[in-house]
Design an enzyme around this catalytic site. Structure first.
Site, PDB file in Angstrom:
ATOM      1  N   CYS A   1      14.091  10.924   5.718  1.00  0.00           N
ATOM      2  CA  CYS A   1      14.133  10.518   7.125  1.00  0.00           C
ATOM      3  C   CYS A   1      15.545  10.602   7.686  1.00  0.00           C
ATOM      4  O   CYS A   1      15.734  10.802   8.871  1.00  0.00           O
ATOM      5  CB  CYS A   1      13.596   9.098   7.263  1.00  0.00           C
TER       6      CYS A   1
ATOM      7  N   GLU B   1      10.885  16.936  13.928  1.00  0.00           N
ATOM      8  CA  GLU B   1      11.172  16.628  12.523  1.00  0.00           C
ATOM      9  C   GLU B   1      10.354  17.570  11.645  1.00  0.00           C
ATOM     10  O   GLU B   1       9.125  17.529  11.668  1.00  0.00           O
ATOM     11  CB  GLU B   1      10.801  15.170  12.211  1.00  0.00           C
TER      12      GLU B   1
ATOM     13  N   GLU C   1      10.019   1.798  10.249  1.00  0.00           N
ATOM     14  CA  GLU C   1      11.060   2.773   9.883  1.00  0.00           C
ATOM     15  C   GLU C   1      10.398   4.137   9.984  1.00  0.00           C
ATOM     16  O   GLU C   1       9.532   4.470   9.176  1.00  0.00           O
ATOM     17  CB  GLU C   1      11.554   2.519   8.445  1.00  0.00           C
TER      18      GLU C   1
ATOM     19  N   LYS D   1       0.859  -1.188   0.000  1.00  0.00           N
ATOM     20  CA  LYS D   1       0.000   0.000   0.000  1.00  0.00           C
ATOM     21  C   LYS D   1       0.897   1.239   0.000  1.00  0.00           C
ATOM     22  O   LYS D   1       1.444   1.633   1.024  1.00  0.00           O
ATOM     23  CB  LYS D   1      -0.924   0.041   1.215  1.00  0.00           C
TER      24      LYS D   1
HETATM   25  P1  NAD Z   1       2.665   8.749   7.202  1.00  0.00           P
HETATM   26  O1  NAD Z   1       2.930   8.072   8.484  1.00  0.00           O
HETATM   27  O2  NAD Z   1       1.649   9.827   7.159  1.00  0.00           O
HETATM   28  O3  NAD Z   1       2.198   7.685   6.101  1.00  0.00           O
HETATM   29  C1  NAD Z   1       2.982   6.568   5.753  1.00  0.00           C
HETATM   30  C2  NAD Z   1       2.089   5.495   5.171  1.00  0.00           C
HETATM   31  O4  NAD Z   1       1.207   5.037   6.176  1.00  0.00           O
HETATM   32  C3  NAD Z   1       1.198   5.969   4.021  1.00  0.00           C
HETATM   33  O5  NAD Z   1       1.101   4.952   3.055  1.00  0.00           O
HETATM   34  C4  NAD Z   1      -0.139   6.195   4.716  1.00  0.00           C
HETATM   35  O6  NAD Z   1      -1.245   6.095   3.835  1.00  0.00           O
HETATM   36  C5  NAD Z   1      -0.136   5.057   5.710  1.00  0.00           C
HETATM   37  N1  NAD Z   1      -1.017   5.225   6.869  1.00  0.00           N
HETATM   38  C6  NAD Z   1      -1.442   6.371   7.450  1.00  0.00           C
HETATM   39  N2  NAD Z   1      -2.270   6.091   8.483  1.00  0.00           N
HETATM   40  C7  NAD Z   1      -2.357   4.738   8.565  1.00  0.00           C
HETATM   41  C8  NAD Z   1      -3.044   3.843   9.423  1.00  0.00           C
HETATM   42  N3  NAD Z   1      -3.837   4.251  10.423  1.00  0.00           N
HETATM   43  N4  NAD Z   1      -2.900   2.505   9.211  1.00  0.00           N
HETATM   44  C9  NAD Z   1      -2.109   2.035   8.242  1.00  0.00           C
HETATM   45  N5  NAD Z   1      -1.450   2.848   7.367  1.00  0.00           N
HETATM   46  C10 NAD Z   1      -1.555   4.191   7.539  1.00  0.00           C
HETATM   47  O7  NAD Z   1       4.099   9.232   6.681  1.00  0.00           O
HETATM   48  P2  NAD Z   1       4.419  10.100   5.387  1.00  0.00           P
HETATM   49  O8  NAD Z   1       3.963  11.485   5.659  1.00  0.00           O
HETATM   50  O9  NAD Z   1       3.932   9.405   4.163  1.00  0.00           O
HETATM   51  O10 NAD Z   1       6.022  10.030   5.360  1.00  0.00           O
HETATM   52  C11 NAD Z   1       6.837  10.887   6.056  1.00  0.00           C
HETATM   53  C12 NAD Z   1       7.362  10.234   7.306  1.00  0.00           C
HETATM   54  O11 NAD Z   1       7.999   8.996   6.975  1.00  0.00           O
HETATM   55  C13 NAD Z   1       8.428  11.061   7.992  1.00  0.00           C
HETATM   56  O12 NAD Z   1       8.215  11.053   9.390  1.00  0.00           O
HETATM   57  C14 NAD Z   1       9.724  10.305   7.662  1.00  0.00           C
HETATM   58  O13 NAD Z   1      10.761  10.508   8.583  1.00  0.00           O
HETATM   59  C15 NAD Z   1       9.256   8.911   7.624  1.00  0.00           C
HETATM   60  N6  NAD Z   1      10.185   8.081   6.839  1.00  0.00           N
HETATM   61  C16 NAD Z   1      10.987   7.203   7.492  1.00  0.00           C
HETATM   62  C17 NAD Z   1      11.899   6.430   6.773  1.00  0.00           C
HETATM   63  C18 NAD Z   1      12.796   5.446   7.448  1.00  0.00           C
HETATM   64  O14 NAD Z   1      13.345   4.595   6.758  1.00  0.00           O
HETATM   65  N7  NAD Z   1      12.991   5.507   8.755  1.00  0.00           N
HETATM   66  C19 NAD Z   1      11.977   6.567   5.389  1.00  0.00           C
HETATM   67  C20 NAD Z   1      11.143   7.469   4.760  1.00  0.00           C
HETATM   68  C21 NAD Z   1      10.232   8.221   5.497  1.00  0.00           C
END
Ligand code: NAD
Length: 448
Positions: free
Chosen positions: A261, A352, A227, A152
């Site tokens: 990230c 962040e 992550e 997803k």
């Molecule tokens: P997000 O948490 O808003 O969304 C990530 C994913 O989770 C999306 O596909 C979203 O649709 C899904 N999601 C949201 N709510 C959910 C729920 N209740 N149940 C299941 N899935 C759900 O994050 P984002 O805004 O897309 O990405 C940015 C964040 O990701 C930043 O905090 C960044 O640091 C982090 N990130 C971490 C890494 C790593 O490897 N540590 C890499 C890239 C991004």
């Protein structure tokens, strides 16, 4: 219906229907049906078809790069790099299929043998900042370990993930082994957490959502790797090659518009060289061009959406900076690069931002640098710049972070473990270590 816009122009690229929970259930059902045959496939054959998948991706690098740039605003050179990296990651895990072996342990009265058993159906949930790369980091090990998957992607940047799903089929990955469902996290993503046939969720995204998933997985003791976010430190000691450290500092925080990230967004500089470093850092940041992501000379494109631009501006508007770069006027979700030296208690030093905003914090000595570095809920990445090897070893050992580099800002490679300490995550991606997170370790005693 989902309307996707090009973040550099605000033009509508396409409209996509949202998947429903019923669609997620159908994808899970398909993955479950495909599981026995994929699990039973001879490892050499699984490896071969994964190699074809990797080659098929390599043959579509330009197309994938264009889709990524139009969908999320990443500069085209970076998108091309990511598309090639997707192929490399798939090749690495194709090669890993036959190498993730168990062991035999002599014990009294017989021998114990361990097996790595596939989990079954795994749910892969990815963010929008490196859409296709994050997908490959999960697809590669999930499939290599003998699982079938439902991916997803973030609903605002699904295009490369959809295309990668099609390329998997073209390459001969059997139908049902990799399924892509595009829809909101709170419905479709949540269904992957709740559905009893999904045995593991691998999630990359925000710490807030990661915590929700952890609670959701608790009911079924569902396997979960996370992550999450970061606020990583780039520590510059007085004995560093300052020119090199400063030349690297802008890319370390502004690459991908700071939507990374691993962004080293806290720059910690030893007080005795603070002024000199700042001159060099600001000079280097001036050369960091912001503009059309289709122009190969552009270093930084727009932010991903109007909503994310507003979120970054909540931090940057009113922030006193020592340098603010130039950015195009709209249309497009543009934000200039910024360097600031706020007081330590300012939230921009701790939260962040996920945008092109660097904060620079002075420190006195080694102990002070370590204290400031570790004064964070996060612990994902970071760098140390020094020409004293013993000091570098002491400092990286003391840093509470999972993915570090010395005299470099590069620390992510598919052959080495990647992940975070503290609220930056749980488990590791990449390398042979990740395969343990996509399988169960079974032990069998054979009496002799
Ligand atoms: P997000 O948490 O808003 O969304 C990530 C994913 O989770 C999306 O596909 C979203 O649709 C899904 N999601 C949201 N709510 C959910 C729920 N209740 N149940 C299941 N899935 C759900 O994050 P984002 O805004 O897309 O990405 C940015 C964040 O990701 C930043 O905090 C960044 O640091 C982090 N990130 C971490 C890494 C790593 O490897 N540590 C890499 C890239 C991004």
């Amino acid at each position: 219906m989902l309307t996707l816009r090009n973040p550099a122009t605000e033009e509508v690229i396409c409209e996509l229907p949202h998947a429903s929970v019923a669609d997620a259930d159908a994808a899970i059902e398909k993955a479950k049906a495909a599981s026995p045959a994929w699990k039973a496939m001879a490892p050499a054959d699984r490896s071969k078809v994964m190699r074809r998948f990797a080659d098929t991706v390599a043959a579509h690098v330009d197309e994938l790069a264009l889709l990524e740039t139009q969908n999320m605003g990443m500069p085209i050179g970076s998108s091309r790099w990511c598309a090639n990296a997707v192929s490399d990651v798939l090749h690495y895990f194709a090669g890993a299929v036959e190498k993730h072996t168990g062991s035999s342990i002599p014990v009294a009265g017989g021998i114990d043998v361990t097996f790595h058993e596939p989990l079954g159906v795994v749910g892969l949930i990815t963010p929008w900042n490196f859409p296709m790369l994050m997908a490959s980091w999960k697809i590669g090990p999930a499939l290599a370990a003998g699982n079938t998957a439902v991916l997803k992607p973030a609903e605002i940047t699904p295009l490369t993930s959809i295309r990668i799903g099609e390329l998997a089929l073209e390459a001969g990955i059997p139908e049902g082994v990799l399924n892509v469902v595009v829809g909101p996290g709170r419905t479709v993503g949540q269904r992957l957490v709740d559905h009893p046939d999904v045995r593991k969720v691998a999630f990359t995204g925000s710490t807030e959502v990661g915590k929700q998933l952890m609670r959701g997985c608790a009911d079924q003791v569902k396997r979960l790797t996370l992550e999450l976010g970061g606020k990583s430190a780039n520590i510059v000691f007085a004995d560093a090659d300052l020119e090199k450290a400063a030349a690297n500092a802008p890319g370390a925080v502004f690459d991908n518009s700071g939507q990374d990230c691993c962004s080293r967004s806290r720059v910690l500089v030893q007080r005795s060289v603070f002024d000199r470093f700042m001159e060099l850092f600001i000079d280097a940041a001036k050369a960091f061009t912001v503009g059309d992501p289709m122009d190969p000379s552009t270093a930084m494109g727009p932010l991903v959406t109007a909503g994310h631009l507003a979120a970054v501006r909540r931090y940057s508007e009113g922030l006193e900076t020592v340098f603010t770069g130039e950015a195009p006027d709209g249309p497009g979700y543009w934000h200039p690069v910024m360097i600031a030296t706020p007081t330590y208690d300012d939230p921009v030093c701790h939260e962040e931002i996920f945008g092109p905003v660097a904060v620079v914090i002075p420190f006195d000595d080694e102990a002070d640098a370590i204290r400031i570095c570790n004064d964070s809920i996060y612990g994902l990445s970071g760098s140390v710049w020094t020409q004293d090897g013993a000091k570098a070893i002491r400092v990286v050992r003391a840093m509470e972070a999972g993915t570090l580099s010395v005299n470099s800002n590069s620390s992510v490679r598919y052959s080495t473990p990647f992940g975070g300490f503290k609220q930056s995550g749980l488990g590791r991606e990449h390398s042979m270590h990740v395969l343990d997170h996509y399988s169960e370790l079974k032990n069998v005693f054979f009496a002799t």
